[in-house]
Motif scaffolding. Structure first.
Motif, PDB file in Angstrom:
ATOM      1  N   ARG A  26      15.527   5.477  -7.321  1.00  0.00           N
ATOM      2  CA  ARG A  26      15.669   5.624  -5.866  1.00  0.00           C
ATOM      3  C   ARG A  26      14.458   4.954  -5.216  1.00  0.00           C
ATOM      4  O   ARG A  26      13.441   4.712  -5.894  1.00  0.00           O
ATOM      5  N   PRO A  27      14.548   4.629  -3.921  1.00  0.00           N
ATOM      6  CA  PRO A  27      13.424   3.946  -3.275  1.00  0.00           C
ATOM      7  C   PRO A  27      12.136   4.760  -3.415  1.00  0.00           C
ATOM      8  O   PRO A  27      12.170   5.990  -3.298  1.00  0.00           O
ATOM      9  N   GLY A  28      11.049   4.069  -3.684  1.00  0.00           N
ATOM     10  CA  GLY A  28       9.738   4.724  -3.735  1.00  0.00           C
ATOM     11  C   GLY A  28       9.276   5.082  -5.133  1.00  0.00           C
ATOM     12  O   GLY A  28       8.073   5.204  -5.366  1.00  0.00           O
ATOM     13  N   VAL A  29      10.207   5.280  -6.082  1.00  0.00           N
ATOM     14  CA  VAL A  29       9.757   5.571  -7.452  1.00  0.00           C
ATOM     15  C   VAL A  29       9.293   4.264  -8.082  1.00  0.00           C
ATOM     16  O   VAL A  29       9.586   3.174  -7.596  1.00  0.00           O
ATOM     17  N   ARG A  30       8.560   4.384  -9.169  1.00  0.00           N
ATOM     18  CA  ARG A  30       8.051   3.185  -9.821  1.00  0.00           C
ATOM     19  C   ARG A  30       8.928   2.805 -11.008  1.00  0.00           C
ATOM     20  O   ARG A  30       9.599   3.664 -11.606  1.00  0.00           O
ATOM     21  N   VAL A  31       8.874   1.515 -11.338  1.00  0.00           N
ATOM     22  CA  VAL A  31       9.734   0.994 -12.407  1.00  0.00           C
ATOM     23  C   VAL A  31       9.589   1.805 -13.698  1.00  0.00           C
ATOM     24  O   VAL A  31      10.579   2.116 -14.357  1.00  0.00           O
ATOM     25  N   SER A  32       8.367   2.183 -14.055  1.00  0.00           N
ATOM     26  CA  SER A  32       8.185   2.851 -15.354  1.00  0.00           C
ATOM     27  C   SER A  32       8.742   4.278 -15.363  1.00  0.00           C
ATOM     28  O   SER A  32       8.857   4.884 -16.427  1.00  0.00           O
ATOM     29  N   ASP A  33       9.100   4.820 -14.200  1.00  0.00           N
ATOM     30  CA  ASP A  33       9.742   6.142 -14.177  1.00  0.00           C
ATOM     31  C   ASP A  33      11.109   6.099 -14.862  1.00  0.00           C
ATOM     32  O   ASP A  33      11.582   7.117 -15.377  1.00  0.00           O
ATOM     33  N   ILE A  34      11.733   4.915 -14.868  1.00  0.00           N
ATOM     34  CA  ILE A  34      13.036   4.764 -15.522  1.00  0.00           C
ATOM     35  C   ILE A  34      12.877   4.942 -17.031  1.00  0.00           C
ATOM     36  O   ILE A  34      13.547   5.767 -17.667  1.00  0.00           O
TER      37      ILE A  34
END
Ligand code: MF3
Ligand code: CO
Length: 265
Positions: free
Chosen positions: A138-146
């Motif tokens: 979702r908007p605002g999270v960072r790529v590495s959260d995936i």
């Protein structure tokens, strides 16, 4: 730079991604004992052509086919061949296409006939891990959260995540920024924003995480010979989450039952 796509561009991405999802749904039914992966590839190539699209993988750095067909300990990038599928195999099918200037990409791992309980569990956990990754978007999270969400789920079930291959941005090229690792701590990398288009594709091994590439220059296999699975969806970041461009409505209801209401196609 990570591109944020316009409404018109997203509509084109929707079309090509829905197309590859439909073709994948068709060809996965060909994964039966006795079939060859070359036959499956030929069917995929014909369907891509009939739709007025172009295979995305064929010719990419010299890759020779429309699909990647990776059997058992093959992780990704297996080259279709005359090898016959056998009862108990698991087959990863990965397909990409280009239509009207935009790319679509998705993959699934399917059982061939009846497979071991272990294989069933590996496929289930890998697809769930993909959806945990998708739920993080979702908007605002960072790529590495995936990747952090993917890895948490995989390792909680005693399997391991492949490090050498990653997901990717996708749009007017098959591979765009960012690279999306399927492991590592959350909170790093660029922040996601509405309109970014991402192909998320965890590869999960039954045994250790190590892989090596065979002498054909393409086929990645597990170092320990253990089974491997691979699932991929392409998503677009929306105002409050994401839309899965490669999820067909039939599949969406099955996934919703398992993962909850967050899954939208
Ligand atoms: N889904 C894979 C990817 O996006 C398949 C690439 S196969 C290749 O990286 F032949 F195009 F490399
Ligand atoms: Co991909």
């Amino acid at each position: 730079m990570i591109v944020c796509r316009s409404k018109a561009e997203i509509e084109k991405l929707r079309r090509v991604n829905r197309l590859v999802a439909r073709i994948l749904a068709d060809i996965r039914r060909m994964a039966v004992p006795g079939a060859t992966t070359r036959e499956i590839d030929a069917a995929a190539e014909a369907l891509v052509g009939e739709a007025g699209a172009v295979p995305a993988f064929k010719g990419y750095h010299g890759y020779p086919a429309t699909v990647c067909a990776s059997i058992n300990e093959q992780v990704v990038h297996g080259i279709p061949s005359n090898r016959r599928l056998a009862e108990g195999d698991v087959l990863s099918l990965d397909i990409g296409a280009k239509l009207d200037g935009f790319f679509g990409d998705c993959a699934v791992t399917v059982p061939v006939g009846r497979v071991s309980d272990d294989a069933v569990r590996l496929l289930r956990v890998t697809e769930e891990a993909l959806f945990h990754g998708i739920e993080a978007v979702r908007p605002g999270v960072r790529v590495s959260d995936i990747g952090a969400a993917v890895q948490r789920h995989v390792e909680a079930h005693g399997f391991s995540v492949v490090r050498e291959f990653v997901g990717h941005g996708i749009g007017t090229a098959l591979h765009e920024e960012p690279q999306i690792a399927n492991y590592g701590p959350g909170g790093y990398g660029p922040r996601l924003a509405e309109g970014m288009v991402l192909a998320i594709e965890p590869m999960v091994n039954r045994g250790g995480p190590g892989v090596k590439v065979l002498g054909d220059g393409w086929t990645a296999v597990t170092r320990d010979g253990s089974l491997s699975a691979h699932f991929e969806h392409t998503v677009v970041v929306t105002l409050d989450g994401c839309e899965i461009l490669t999820l067909l409505e039939d599949d969406a209801s099955r996934v919703r039952e398992r993962m909850g209401a967050a899954v939208r196609s």
